[in-house]
Design a protein around this motif. Sequence first.
Motif, PDB file in Angstrom:
ATOM      1  N   ALA A 246       0.844  -1.189   0.000  1.00 28.98           N
ATOM      2  CA  ALA A 246       0.000   0.000   0.000  1.00 28.98           C
ATOM      3  C   ALA A 246       0.882   1.243   0.000  1.00 28.98           C
ATOM      4  O   ALA A 246       1.876   1.310   0.707  1.00 28.98           O
ATOM      5  N   LEU A 247       0.497   2.208  -0.809  1.00 27.35           N
ATOM      6  CA  LEU A 247       1.164   3.499  -0.886  1.00 27.35           C
ATOM      7  C   LEU A 247       0.270   4.521  -0.193  1.00 27.35           C
ATOM      8  O   LEU A 247      -0.903   4.649  -0.527  1.00 27.35           O
ATOM      9  N   ILE A 248       0.819   5.231   0.782  1.00 29.12           N
ATOM     10  CA  ILE A 248       0.091   6.235   1.550  1.00 29.12           C
ATOM     11  C   ILE A 248       0.692   7.587   1.196  1.00 29.12           C
ATOM     12  O   ILE A 248       1.896   7.783   1.339  1.00 29.12           O
ATOM     13  N   VAL A 249      -0.133   8.525   0.747  1.00 28.32           N
ATOM     14  CA  VAL A 249       0.354   9.834   0.338  1.00 28.32           C
ATOM     15  C   VAL A 249      -0.442  10.924   1.042  1.00 28.32           C
ATOM     16  O   VAL A 249      -1.667  10.869   1.100  1.00 28.32           O
ATOM     17  N   CYS A 250       0.277  11.900   1.572  1.00 33.64           N
ATOM     18  CA  CYS A 250      -0.346  13.060   2.208  1.00 33.64           C
ATOM     19  C   CYS A 250       0.520  14.268   1.873  1.00 33.64           C
ATOM     20  O   CYS A 250       1.628  14.407   2.403  1.00 33.64           O
ATOM     21  N   GLY A 251       0.033  15.131   0.984  1.00 30.26           N
ATOM     22  CA  GLY A 251       0.839  16.271   0.549  1.00 30.26           C
ATOM     23  C   GLY A 251       2.119  15.786  -0.086  1.00 30.26           C
ATOM     24  O   GLY A 251       2.101  14.974  -1.001  1.00 30.26           O
ATOM     25  N   LYS A 252       3.261  16.225   0.427  1.00 31.43           N
ATOM     26  CA  LYS A 252       4.568  15.823  -0.112  1.00 31.43           C
ATOM     27  C   LYS A 252       5.139  14.602   0.603  1.00 31.43           C
ATOM     28  O   LYS A 252       6.190  14.102   0.228  1.00 31.43           O
TER      29      LYS A 252
ATOM     30  N   GLU B 261      -4.434  16.483   1.487  1.00 35.73           N
ATOM     31  CA  GLU B 261      -5.369  15.394   1.217  1.00 35.73           C
ATOM     32  C   GLU B 261      -4.607  14.088   1.420  1.00 35.73           C
ATOM     33  O   GLU B 261      -3.458  13.959   1.001  1.00 35.73           O
ATOM     34  N   VAL B 262      -5.239  13.121   2.075  1.00 37.03           N
ATOM     35  CA  VAL B 262      -4.600  11.829   2.334  1.00 37.03           C
ATOM     36  C   VAL B 262      -5.254  10.781   1.452  1.00 37.03           C
ATOM     37  O   VAL B 262      -6.474  10.709   1.360  1.00 37.03           O
ATOM     38  N   TRP B 263      -4.441   9.941   0.790  1.00 39.75           N
ATOM     39  CA  TRP B 263      -4.993   8.817   0.057  1.00 39.75           C
ATOM     40  C   TRP B 263      -4.077   7.607   0.190  1.00 39.75           C
ATOM     41  O   TRP B 263      -2.890   7.738   0.392  1.00 39.75           O
ATOM     42  N   ILE B 264      -4.715   6.451   0.106  1.00 38.89           N
ATOM     43  CA  ILE B 264      -4.011   5.168   0.209  1.00 38.89           C
ATOM     44  C   ILE B 264      -4.421   4.339  -1.002  1.00 38.89           C
ATOM     45  O   ILE B 264      -5.605   4.207  -1.295  1.00 38.89           O
TER      46      ILE B 264
END
Length: 75
Positions: free
Chosen positions: A29-35, A64-67
């Motif tokens: 899983a890739l978790i992204v929040c801003g940079k 924004e947070v996405w997984i």
Amino acid sequence: MDIDARLAIVVRSGRDLPEAEGGECNPFALIVCGKESETTNVANSTTNPDWNATRMIFVDIADEVWIEPQRAASA
């Protein structure tokens, strides 16, 4: 960055992920929040991974947070 601006994200599992074309399904899983970004460990040879992973990332109120599940390259 202020240590209070951290977000704990728990990624439990994935279910019925699509199999990779021509290879095994080795998801993470890739978790992204801003940079900021973090990943879980790769779950080898499964379409139903159980990661049970906690990751800490720094956040801004506007982020924004996405997984998203990803496929690792087959060895």
